[in-house]
Design a protein around this motif. Structure first.
Motif, PDB file in Angstrom:
ATOM      1  N   ARG A  13      49.196  58.166  59.096  1.00  0.00           N
ATOM      2  CA  ARG A  13      49.056  57.102  60.181  1.00  0.00           C
ATOM      3  C   ARG A  13      49.973  57.318  61.215  1.00  0.00           C
ATOM      4  NH1 ARG A  13      49.280  54.577  55.758  1.00  0.00           N
ATOM      5  NH2 ARG A  13      51.514  54.234  56.232  1.00  0.00           N
ATOM      6  N   THR A  31      47.332  51.076  65.354  1.00  0.00           N
ATOM      7  CA  THR A  31      47.559  52.435  64.548  1.00  0.00           C
ATOM      8  C   THR A  31      46.397  53.009  64.227  1.00  0.00           C
ATOM      9  OG1 THR A  31      49.182  51.050  63.363  1.00  0.00           O
ATOM     10  CG2 THR A  31      48.580  52.781  62.137  1.00  0.00           C
ATOM     11  N   ALA A  33      44.342  56.652  62.362  1.00  0.00           N
ATOM     12  CA  ALA A  33      44.652  57.667  61.580  1.00  0.00           C
ATOM     13  C   ALA A  33      44.918  58.985  62.245  1.00  0.00           C
ATOM     14  CB  ALA A  33      43.232  58.047  60.955  1.00  0.00           C
ATOM     15  N   THR A  34      46.106  59.649  61.691  1.00  0.00           N
ATOM     16  CA  THR A  34      46.756  60.790  62.285  1.00  0.00           C
ATOM     17  C   THR A  34      45.755  61.920  62.737  1.00  0.00           C
ATOM     18  OG1 THR A  34      48.967  60.174  61.462  1.00  0.00           O
ATOM     19  CG2 THR A  34      48.500  62.536  62.379  1.00  0.00           C
ATOM     20  N   ALA A 118      49.949  50.006  58.224  1.00  0.00           N
ATOM     21  CA  ALA A 118      49.656  50.091  59.664  1.00  0.00           C
ATOM     22  C   ALA A 118      50.416  49.256  60.423  1.00  0.00           C
ATOM     23  CB  ALA A 118      48.033  49.927  59.680  1.00  0.00           C
TER      24      ALA A 118
END
Length: 136
Positions: A13, A31, A33-34, A118
Motif C-alpha cells: 500500500r 491510500t 494499492a502500490t 491503510a
C-alpha cells in the motif's frame, strides 16, 4: 500555484497526502494499492495541478538507507519517466509510522480503527508532507 503531493511508498500500500493550492495545509488524500499507484497519479494529475512530488526516504538510525529503499528506487525512475516535468524531492520518513499510530491514539480512535494499516499509511504521508511544509 499547484499542489504538493506526498507519497509514503510501501510494498503493498502507498499513502498519499496533498497540500491545498496555496501549499499551506497538508491533508491525507487516500491510500492506494502500490500496483495501482501510477494509474492513480495519472488520473489525479488530469484533475489537479501538482508542482512537486515528495517521496518518503526511509533511513536507519545511522542515516544509511533502509532495506525498503531498494523498493523505492525503481518507483522513482518510473515516476520521473511518467511525469518528467514534475520534480521529485525526498523527505526523511523515520518514525512517521510510529507518529501516525500515536496520532490515531491521540485523536481517540478505537483499537479496531487503529488496526487499519491503510489509515496509518495515509497519516504517514501527511506527516511527511507536514514536515516538509514546516521546513520551508
Amino acid at each position: 500555484m499547484g499542489r504538493i503531493l506526498a507519497i509514503d511508498y510501501g510494498k503493498v500500500r502507498t499513502g498519499i497526502a496533498v497540500t491545498d493550492e496555496l501549499q499551506i495545509i497538508a491533508s491525507g488524500l487516500t491510500t492506494v494499492a502500490t500496483k495501482e499507484l501510477v494509474a492513480f497519479l495519472k488520473d489525479y494529475l488530469e484533475k489537479e495541478k501538482v508542482m512537486l512530488f515528495l517521496v518518503g526516504e526511509p533511513k536507519q538510525m545511522d542515516n544509511t538507507p533502509s532495506e525498503s529503499e531498494a523498493l523505492i528506487a525503481p518507483f522513482l525512475k518510473q515516476l520521473s519517466a511518467v511525469f518528467p516535468n514534475i520534480p521529485i524531492q525526498r523527505v526523511d520518513e523515520r518514525f512517521t509510522s510510529k507518529m501516525a499510530f500515536q496520532t490515531m491514539i491521540d485523536s481517540g480512535l478505537k483499537k479496531q480503527q487503529r488496526k487499519n494499516k491503510a489509515l496509518v499509511d495515509e497519516i504517514s504521508a501527511t506527516l511527511i508532507l507536514q514536515s516538509y511544509l514546516y521546513s520551508k
